[in-house]
Design a protein around this motif. Sequence first.
Motif, short mmCIF file in Angstrom:
data_model
loop_
_atom_site.label_atom_id
_atom_site.label_comp_id
_atom_site.label_asym_id
_atom_site.label_seq_id
_atom_site.Cartn_x
_atom_site.Cartn_y
_atom_site.Cartn_z
N THR A 58 0.68 -1.28 0.09
CA THR A 58 0.00 -0.04 -0.15
C THR A 58 0.88 1.18 0.00
O THR A 58 0.34 2.28 -0.15
CB THR A 58 -1.07 0.14 1.38
OG1 THR A 58 -0.34 0.10 2.56
CG2 THR A 58 -1.90 -1.06 1.19
N ASP A 59 2.27 1.31 -0.03
CA ASP A 59 3.03 2.37 -0.10
C ASP A 59 2.86 2.99 -1.51
O ASP A 59 3.11 2.39 -2.49
CB ASP A 59 4.35 1.80 -0.09
CG ASP A 59 5.41 3.06 -0.16
OD1 ASP A 59 5.12 4.04 -0.23
OD2 ASP A 59 6.76 2.71 -0.01
N GLU A 60 2.34 4.18 -1.31
CA GLU A 60 1.91 4.97 -2.71
C GLU A 60 3.32 5.13 -3.71
O GLU A 60 3.33 5.11 -4.95
CB GLU A 60 1.35 6.24 -2.45
CG GLU A 60 0.08 6.22 -1.82
CD GLU A 60 -0.79 7.56 -1.65
OE1 GLU A 60 0.26 8.78 -2.21
OE2 GLU A 60 -1.63 7.73 -1.14
N ALA A 61 4.38 5.13 -3.10
CA ALA A 61 5.70 5.29 -3.76
C ALA A 61 5.85 3.95 -4.78
O ALA A 61 6.64 4.10 -5.61
CB ALA A 61 6.74 5.55 -3.02
N LEU A 62 5.35 2.77 -4.27
CA LEU A 62 5.63 1.56 -5.02
C LEU A 62 5.10 1.69 -6.39
O LEU A 62 5.74 0.88 -7.24
CB LEU A 62 5.01 0.30 -4.38
CG LEU A 62 5.18 -0.93 -4.74
CD1 LEU A 62 6.79 -1.24 -4.70
CD2 LEU A 62 4.63 -2.10 -4.07
N LEU A 63 4.30 2.48 -6.70
CA LEU A 63 3.66 2.59 -8.13
C LEU A 63 4.84 3.24 -9.34
O LEU A 63 4.66 3.05 -10.32
CB LEU A 63 2.42 3.42 -8.18
CG LEU A 63 1.12 2.97 -7.84
CD1 LEU A 63 -0.04 3.74 -7.86
CD2 LEU A 63 0.79 1.94 -8.87
N THR A 64 5.58 3.83 -8.26
CA THR A 64 6.96 4.62 -9.29
C THR A 64 7.99 3.76 -9.37
O THR A 64 9.01 4.05 -10.00
CB THR A 64 6.89 6.00 -9.09
OG1 THR A 64 7.20 6.14 -7.75
CG2 THR A 64 5.54 6.68 -9.43
N THR A 65 8.31 3.02 -8.13
CA THR A 65 9.62 2.70 -7.92
C THR A 65 9.67 1.15 -8.46
O THR A 65 10.74 0.86 -8.62
CB THR A 65 9.73 2.63 -6.43
OG1 THR A 65 9.02 2.12 -5.59
CG2 THR A 65 9.99 4.04 -5.78
N ALA A 66 8.48 0.48 -8.54
CA ALA A 66 8.63 -0.78 -8.87
C ALA A 66 8.80 -0.75 -10.21
O ALA A 66 8.79 0.24 -11.01
CB ALA A 66 6.93 -1.64 -8.64
N PRO A 67 9.41 -2.09 -10.86
CA PRO A 67 9.84 -2.14 -12.15
C PRO A 67 8.53 -1.91 -12.81
O PRO A 67 7.27 -2.26 -12.62
CB PRO A 67 10.23 -3.53 -12.24
CG PRO A 67 10.69 -3.77 -11.10
CD PRO A 67 9.76 -3.34 -10.05
N GLU A 68 8.69 -1.31 -14.14
CA GLU A 68 7.61 -0.85 -15.02
C GLU A 68 6.66 -1.86 -15.33
O GLU A 68 5.38 -1.85 -15.44
CB GLU A 68 7.99 -0.28 -16.40
CG GLU A 68 6.89 0.46 -16.90
CD GLU A 68 7.62 1.53 -17.99
OE1 GLU A 68 6.77 1.99 -19.06
OE2 GLU A 68 9.06 1.68 -18.16
N ASP A 69 7.29 -3.25 -15.53
CA ASP A 69 6.39 -4.31 -15.93
C ASP A 69 5.33 -4.78 -14.96
O ASP A 69 4.40 -5.54 -14.94
CB ASP A 69 7.17 -5.35 -16.47
CG ASP A 69 8.08 -6.13 -15.61
OD1 ASP A 69 8.55 -5.49 -14.80
OD2 ASP A 69 8.34 -7.13 -15.76
N LYS A 70 5.88 -4.45 -13.71
CA LYS A 70 5.02 -4.79 -12.33
C LYS A 70 4.12 -3.64 -11.87
O LYS A 70 3.35 -4.02 -10.97
CB LYS A 70 6.15 -5.14 -11.34
CG LYS A 70 7.17 -6.34 -11.51
CD LYS A 70 6.39 -7.78 -11.47
CE LYS A 70 7.18 -8.95 -11.97
NZ LYS A 70 8.30 -9.12 -10.95
N ARG A 71 4.24 -2.41 -12.59
CA ARG A 71 3.42 -1.47 -12.12
C ARG A 71 1.78 -1.71 -12.19
O ARG A 71 1.03 -1.21 -11.35
CB ARG A 71 3.79 -0.02 -12.80
CG ARG A 71 5.20 0.31 -12.23
CD ARG A 71 5.71 1.59 -12.91
NE ARG A 71 6.85 1.76 -12.58
CZ ARG A 71 7.69 2.79 -12.92
NH1 ARG A 71 7.20 3.66 -13.77
NH2 ARG A 71 9.12 2.84 -12.60
#
Length: 279
Positions: A139-152
Amino acid sequence: MPGTLEKSGTRLALGDLTLTALSDGYLDIPAAYFSNVTPTEQQAVSPSTRFGANTWLIETGTRKILVDAGSGDCLKERFPASGALTWQAPEKATERAAVTDIVITHMHADHIGGLSVNGNSLFPNAVIHLQATEWDFWTDEALLTTAPEDKRPMVGLIQALAKPIGNQLRLHRGDTDLGNGITLISAPGHTPGHQAVHLSADSREMILLADVVVSDALQFANPEVRYALDSDPVLAVETRKTLFDRLSADRIPFAATHLSTERFGYLDTRGNGFAFVEV
């Protein structure tokens, strides 16, 4: 000592506990999702291999505890045979209302997609048990941008599914006694806060492994096989080996989400690995 199993092999009685396996359909997973495999192992799951999608209901007499909720409709486009439990169906409202607790082993969509529909919780009376590490990670909002693009896209789906259940959560840290002989076991690696469920009564026990093992075609014989959706592949292997050793040494019956069978079974040692023996 093992639990007493009914002839169907999908119901297990431990003292006052009754455990029933509930299938949510199946998923066909590409062979490319596995690594650290031999050519023979690769061929065994090519071009794809079928995962079960098992969930469970634990009944204590006063509590109905669902272990994972399946995928609902959220994976139908990619996996048409998923979501078979149809918790979202209006005719299941009474059944849903009777669920007192839900244990979420981890927050991948095939485990939480059945919790809500159109932004509303489907199990309004249930306390939802989850590891705090798991909730905080996804639920960390930053994960949407820090995760690898294919996992977003996966992250976005998980965060959308999580929103309706926020006020029902009971977050835990590590191994936790839920009462009635039910204990949450920290089993990280597949995800940061992945957990298994241990049941015990009258000196008997059993374990729901969730995604500690995902491929019965590969990972029993070779626990070193890695899976693309493991967040920490090295830790996932370590956790798998530790639990496999325990299951085999103590002859503990178990089940897991993605086995190709809903039935419970045991692990026997076999060469350098193990073999699943259905009850």
